[in-house]
Design a protein around this motif. Structure first.
Motif, PDB file in Angstrom:
ATOM      1  N   ASP A  19      -5.008  14.369   8.926  1.00 59.81           N
ATOM      2  CA  ASP A  19      -3.882  13.862   9.716  1.00 59.81           C
ATOM      3  C   ASP A  19      -4.382  13.167  10.978  1.00 59.81           C
ATOM      4  N   ALA A  20      -5.365  13.753  11.656  1.00 55.97           N
ATOM      5  CA  ALA A  20      -5.901  13.166  12.888  1.00 55.97           C
ATOM      6  C   ALA A  20      -6.583  11.829  12.617  1.00 55.97           C
ATOM      7  N   VAL A  21      -7.293  11.719  11.486  1.00 54.66           N
ATOM      8  CA  VAL A  21      -7.942  10.457  11.131  1.00 54.66           C
ATOM      9  C   VAL A  21      -6.889   9.386  10.866  1.00 54.66           C
ATOM     10  N   LEU A  22      -5.801   9.755  10.203  1.00 57.86           N
ATOM     11  CA  LEU A  22      -4.723   8.801   9.951  1.00 57.86           C
ATOM     12  C   LEU A  22      -4.115   8.295  11.253  1.00 57.86           C
ATOM     13  N   ARG A  23      -3.879   9.186  12.189  1.00 57.36           N
ATOM     14  CA  ARG A  23      -3.207   8.823  13.434  1.00 57.36           C
ATOM     15  C   ARG A  23      -4.115   8.009  14.353  1.00 57.36           C
ATOM     16  N   THR A  24      -5.383   8.344  14.388  1.00 56.72           N
ATOM     17  CA  THR A  24      -6.296   7.678  15.326  1.00 56.72           C
ATOM     18  C   THR A  24      -7.061   6.523  14.705  1.00 56.72           C
TER      19      THR A  24
ATOM     20  N   SER B 279      -9.852   6.554  13.295  1.00 53.87           N
ATOM     21  CA  SER B 279     -11.261   6.611  13.690  1.00 53.87           C
ATOM     22  C   SER B 279     -11.753   8.043  13.574  1.00 53.87           C
ATOM     23  N   LEU B 280     -12.944   8.229  12.982  1.00 59.67           N
ATOM     24  CA  LEU B 280     -13.533   9.562  12.919  1.00 59.67           C
ATOM     25  C   LEU B 280     -13.850  10.082  14.315  1.00 59.67           C
ATOM     26  N   ALA B 281     -14.393   9.206  15.164  1.00 66.11           N
ATOM     27  CA  ALA B 281     -14.769   9.626  16.520  1.00 66.11           C
ATOM     28  C   ALA B 281     -13.540  10.010  17.335  1.00 66.11           C
TER      29      ALA B 281
ATOM     30  N   ARG C 263     -18.399  -1.673   7.226  1.00 68.22           N
ATOM     31  CA  ARG C 263     -18.686  -0.619   8.199  1.00 68.22           C
ATOM     32  C   ARG C 263     -17.450   0.224   8.506  1.00 68.22           C
ATOM     33  N   ARG C 264     -16.319  -0.125   7.888  1.00 65.64           N
ATOM     34  CA  ARG C 264     -15.080   0.578   8.165  1.00 65.64           C
ATOM     35  C   ARG C 264     -14.788   1.630   7.109  1.00 65.64           C
ATOM     36  N   LEU C 265     -14.150   2.705   7.524  1.00 67.50           N
ATOM     37  CA  LEU C 265     -13.733   3.762   6.623  1.00 67.50           C
ATOM     38  C   LEU C 265     -12.243   3.583   6.350  1.00 67.50           C
ATOM     39  N   GLU C 266     -11.879   3.441   5.067  1.00 65.11           N
ATOM     40  CA  GLU C 266     -10.500   3.182   4.681  1.00 65.11           C
ATOM     41  C   GLU C 266      -9.990   4.305   3.769  1.00 65.11           C
ATOM     42  N   PHE C 267      -8.669   4.525   3.814  1.00 62.47           N
ATOM     43  CA  PHE C 267      -8.051   5.497   2.923  1.00 62.47           C
ATOM     44  C   PHE C 267      -7.909   4.916   1.520  1.00 62.47           C
ATOM     45  N   THR C 268      -8.129   5.761   0.520  1.00 61.08           N
ATOM     46  CA  THR C 268      -7.727   5.400  -0.833  1.00 61.08           C
ATOM     47  C   THR C 268      -6.213   5.582  -0.926  1.00 61.08           C
ATOM     48  N   LYS C 269      -5.616   5.131  -2.027  1.00 63.31           N
ATOM     49  CA  LYS C 269      -4.174   5.298  -2.201  1.00 63.31           C
ATOM     50  C   LYS C 269      -3.797   6.773  -2.174  1.00 63.31           C
ATOM     51  N   ALA C 270      -4.561   7.584  -2.889  1.00 69.11           N
ATOM     52  CA  ALA C 270      -4.284   9.023  -2.913  1.00 69.11           C
ATOM     53  C   ALA C 270      -4.485   9.646  -1.536  1.00 69.11           C
ATOM     54  N   GLY C 271      -5.528   9.200  -0.828  1.00 73.49           N
ATOM     55  CA  GLY C 271      -5.800   9.727   0.500  1.00 73.49           C
ATOM     56  C   GLY C 271      -4.694   9.408   1.485  1.00 73.49           C
ATOM     57  N   ARG C 272      -4.206   8.173   1.432  1.00 71.26           N
ATOM     58  CA  ARG C 272      -3.131   7.777   2.348  1.00 71.26           C
ATOM     59  C   ARG C 272      -1.856   8.558   2.054  1.00 71.26           C
ATOM     60  N   GLU C 273      -1.526   8.716   0.784  1.00 68.73           N
ATOM     61  CA  GLU C 273      -0.311   9.451   0.430  1.00 68.73           C
ATOM     62  C   GLU C 273      -0.394  10.903   0.900  1.00 68.73           C
ATOM     63  N   LEU C 274      -1.564  11.520   0.716  1.00 71.98           N
ATOM     64  CA  LEU C 274      -1.730  12.900   1.165  1.00 71.98           C
ATOM     65  C   LEU C 274      -1.680  12.986   2.688  1.00 71.98           C
ATOM     66  N   ALA C 275      -2.333  12.040   3.370  1.00 70.11           N
ATOM     67  CA  ALA C 275      -2.348  12.050   4.832  1.00 70.11           C
ATOM     68  C   ALA C 275      -0.950  11.860   5.400  1.00 70.11           C
ATOM     69  N   LEU C 276      -0.167  10.950   4.818  1.00 77.03           N
ATOM     70  CA  LEU C 276       1.203  10.718   5.276  1.00 77.03           C
ATOM     71  C   LEU C 276       2.070  11.953   5.051  1.00 77.03           C
ATOM     72  N   SER C 277       1.883  12.602   3.910  1.00 70.81           N
ATOM     73  CA  SER C 277       2.648  13.812   3.635  1.00 70.81           C
ATOM     74  C   SER C 277       2.276  14.922   4.609  1.00 70.81           C
ATOM     75  N   ALA C 278       0.969  15.052   4.879  1.00 68.94           N
ATOM     76  CA  ALA C 278       0.515  16.062   5.835  1.00 68.94           C
ATOM     77  C   ALA C 278       1.061  15.769   7.228  1.00 68.94           C
ATOM     78  N   ALA C 279       1.037  14.482   7.618  1.00 67.21           N
ATOM     79  CA  ALA C 279       1.545  14.106   8.937  1.00 67.21           C
ATOM     80  C   ALA C 279       3.012  14.464   9.077  1.00 67.21           C
ATOM     81  N   GLU C 280       3.788  14.229   8.011  1.00 67.24           N
ATOM     82  CA  GLU C 280       5.218  14.550   8.046  1.00 67.24           C
ATOM     83  C   GLU C 280       5.437  16.047   8.237  1.00 67.24           C
ATOM     84  N   GLN C 281       4.647  16.853   7.542  1.00 67.36           N
ATOM     85  CA  GLN C 281       4.794  18.300   7.670  1.00 67.36           C
ATOM     86  C   GLN C 281       4.370  18.800   9.044  1.00 67.36           C
ATOM     87  N   PHE C 282       3.284  18.246   9.572  1.00 68.45           N
ATOM     88  CA  PHE C 282       2.859  18.648  10.912  1.00 68.45           C
ATOM     89  C   PHE C 282       3.898  18.238  11.958  1.00 68.45           C
ATOM     90  N   ASP C 283       4.505  17.062  11.769  1.00 74.68           N
ATOM     91  CA  ASP C 283       5.560  16.627  12.687  1.00 74.68           C
ATOM     92  C   ASP C 283       6.732  17.605  12.661  1.00 74.68           C
TER      93      ASP C 283
END
Length: 299
Positions: free
Chosen positions: A10-15, A17-19, A53-73
């Motif tokens: 969730d934090a990677v999705l929002r920011t 950036s890994l750092a 040099r960029r880290l991108e979400f896969t389709k499955a990764g983005r869907e899971l991250a968005l779902s996790a973000a919704e639950q954390f919200d």
């Protein structure tokens, strides 16, 4: 337990950036990478991949991250609602110093008058790039409105013109006269002078001047006769109308950039954010250009 790893995702999705995710979670970048690898291993699904040099979400990764973000919200909203039952709703704003001092603070009395039940926590940041919604309900951003992952309310657009004390204005007949005075520059927006000079058709170099911490300091120094500042009309309209500052030249430079009130998409219409957004729209919308103290002489 997957919850810590999902929080990292969730934090990677929002920011984006890994750092920055590591900074937000108060852990190391290596720990973020390890949590993501463990999550992928346990799920048997690739969640992120590298593109150059960029880290991108896969389709499955983005869907899971968005779902996790919704639950954390939802969890955060539930905690907030629980704490507000016994207390008062609070909004946290993070803005740049000049915006806070010159634009927002003078208008806040009307918000408190209309909504005394809501408390505001206003903090300043040195630059918009430092803003994080992880520790704020709203941030104010300066740019072209290109943040597609945020809900944006337009506040006002750039409108720039030189300003100075009435006494100093008597020495300024043409922009070339700026060579003879101290040009005051904000360290947060050091290129505003070049923007105005270019719009005025001035191609020569103007290197003379002092650098101050922000626009508010520049306007104070200009009013005290220490030089000429580049004025954002929304910030200096009151001083121009009172005569404390004068706009010696008629040229007003517009840019494609403006100021935006930003919040998370999923929270934009929730209480009390919706209340503050409605109020901001009622007090924003731009000021009419303030006439210069005199026109440039005709050639």
């Amino acid at each position: 337990m997957l919850l810590p790893s999902l929080r990292v995702l969730d934090a990677v999705l929002r920011t984006r950036s890994l750092a920055k995710a590591a900074e937000a979670l108060c852990i190391t970048t290596g720990a973020v990478s390890q949590q993501l690898k463990e999550l992928e291993s346990r799920l048997g699904v690739q969640l992120l991949h590298k593109e150059g040099r960029r880290l991108e979400f896969t389709k499955a990764g983005r869907e899971l991250a968005l779902s996790a973000a919704e639950q954390f919200d939802r969890l955060e909203a539930a905690v907030r609602q629980t704490t507000e039952v016994a207390g008062r709703p609070r909004l946290r704003l993070r803005v740049m110093p000049s915006f806070a001092i010159l634009w927002l603070a003078p208008r806040l009395a009307s918000f408190y008058a209309d909504h005394p039940e809501i408390d505001l926590e206003l903090a300043t940041i040195n630059a918009a790039a430092e803003a994080r919604l992880e520790d704020a309900d709203f941030i104010v951003l300066h740019g072209e409105g290109q943040w597609t992952d945020l809900h944006l309310d337009h506040i006002f657009d750039d409108a720039l013109t030189p300003v100075c004390s009435p006494a100093l204005a008597e020495r300024l007949r043409t922009p070339q006269d700026l060579h003879q005075v101290n040009m005051l520059r904000s360290m947060i927006r050091p290129d505003d002078w070049e923007t105005w000079l270019g719009a005025a058709g001035i191609t020569e170099s103007f290197n003379r001047g002092s650098r101050l911490g922000n626009a508010a300091l520049c306007y104070r120094a200009a009013a005290d006769g220490l030089g000429v500042a580049i004025g954002q009309l929304e910030y200096v309209s009151g001083d121009l109308k009172s005569g404390r500052l004068v706009a010696p030249f008629p040229k007003i430079a517009a840019t494609e950039k403006g100021y935006y009130l930003a919040c998370e998409l999923r929270r934009a219409n929730t209480f009390p954010l919706s209340i503050f957004r409605t109020w901001m729209r009622s007090v924003s919308g731009g000021v009419s250009p303030v006439p210069a103290s005199r026109s440039l002489p005709e050639n």
